[in-house]
Write a protein that holds these residues in place. Sequence first.
Motif, PDB file in Angstrom:
ATOM      1  N   ARG A  19       0.843  -1.205   0.000  1.00  0.00           N
ATOM      2  CA  ARG A  19       0.000   0.000   0.000  1.00  0.00           C
ATOM      3  C   ARG A  19       0.882   1.260   0.000  1.00  0.00           C
ATOM      4  O   ARG A  19       0.557   2.248  -0.660  1.00  0.00           O
ATOM      5  N   GLN A  57       2.039   1.779  -3.470  1.00  0.00           N
ATOM      6  CA  GLN A  57       0.945   2.279  -4.312  1.00  0.00           C
ATOM      7  C   GLN A  57       0.687   3.768  -4.042  1.00  0.00           C
ATOM      8  O   GLN A  57       0.455   4.538  -4.966  1.00  0.00           O
ATOM      9  N   ASP A 104       0.820   6.626  -6.765  1.00  0.00           N
ATOM     10  CA  ASP A 104      -0.331   7.497  -7.014  1.00  0.00           C
ATOM     11  C   ASP A 104       0.014   8.970  -6.798  1.00  0.00           C
ATOM     12  O   ASP A 104      -0.479   9.842  -7.507  1.00  0.00           O
ATOM     13  N   ILE A 158      -4.160  12.503 -10.637  1.00  0.00           N
ATOM     14  CA  ILE A 158      -4.847  12.290  -9.367  1.00  0.00           C
ATOM     15  C   ILE A 158      -4.715  13.549  -8.522  1.00  0.00           C
ATOM     16  O   ILE A 158      -3.600  14.022  -8.271  1.00  0.00           O
ATOM     17  N   GLU A 183      -8.475  13.342  -4.167  1.00  0.00           N
ATOM     18  CA  GLU A 183      -8.605  11.917  -4.498  1.00  0.00           C
ATOM     19  C   GLU A 183      -7.627  11.074  -3.681  1.00  0.00           C
ATOM     20  O   GLU A 183      -7.972   9.977  -3.220  1.00  0.00           O
ATOM     21  N   LEU A 184      -6.419  11.592  -3.496  1.00  0.00           N
ATOM     22  CA  LEU A 184      -5.444  10.875  -2.662  1.00  0.00           C
ATOM     23  C   LEU A 184      -5.933  10.767  -1.220  1.00  0.00           C
ATOM     24  O   LEU A 184      -5.815   9.711  -0.598  1.00  0.00           O
ATOM     25  N   LYS A 212      -8.610   8.112  -1.028  1.00  0.00           N
ATOM     26  CA  LYS A 212      -8.082   6.762  -1.202  1.00  0.00           C
ATOM     27  C   LYS A 212      -7.158   6.346  -0.046  1.00  0.00           C
ATOM     28  O   LYS A 212      -7.093   5.172   0.310  1.00  0.00           O
ATOM     29  N   TYR A 213      -6.471   7.324   0.520  1.00  0.00           N
ATOM     30  CA  TYR A 213      -5.510   7.058   1.600  1.00  0.00           C
ATOM     31  C   TYR A 213      -5.821   7.955   2.801  1.00  0.00           C
ATOM     32  O   TYR A 213      -5.183   8.995   3.000  1.00  0.00           O
TER      33      TYR A 213
END
Length: 124
Positions: free
Chosen positions: A96, A99, A103, A109, A113-114, A117-118
């Motif tokens: 992760r 990733q 990203d 992105i 959005e980051l 997602k995180y």
Amino acid sequence: METNTPSYVELQNNLKQFLAKELEARHITVEQIMAILLIFGQTSTVDEIDIFLEIFGETFPVLRDFDLQRREGKKIAVKDQVKDTVITMIATDPMRAAQLAKDATNNDISWEELLAKYPELNQA
């Protein structure tokens, strides 16, 4: 949006300090600073300052320089936040973390959005 928030006051102070340095370096005249501060005095939110910088950056290149410097500072802060989160994540979830690093370098992105997602980025 709320007026005179801490972020607004900080941005206001940063702009005034920047203008003072530019005056000292003779990159701007007293008359130009007076005009900028007169217009700037009409703002009361960070969003209004952003609009102010965008609109008057063409007339006053020093404002464009300030905005570019400010945006660069934000980019550095975001990179540091991602780096700190990746370092923390490596111990528990290296895939992760990898990733996230990938990203974060993807220009398609957005920061929002980051964050979605995180969620770990909010804890950094």
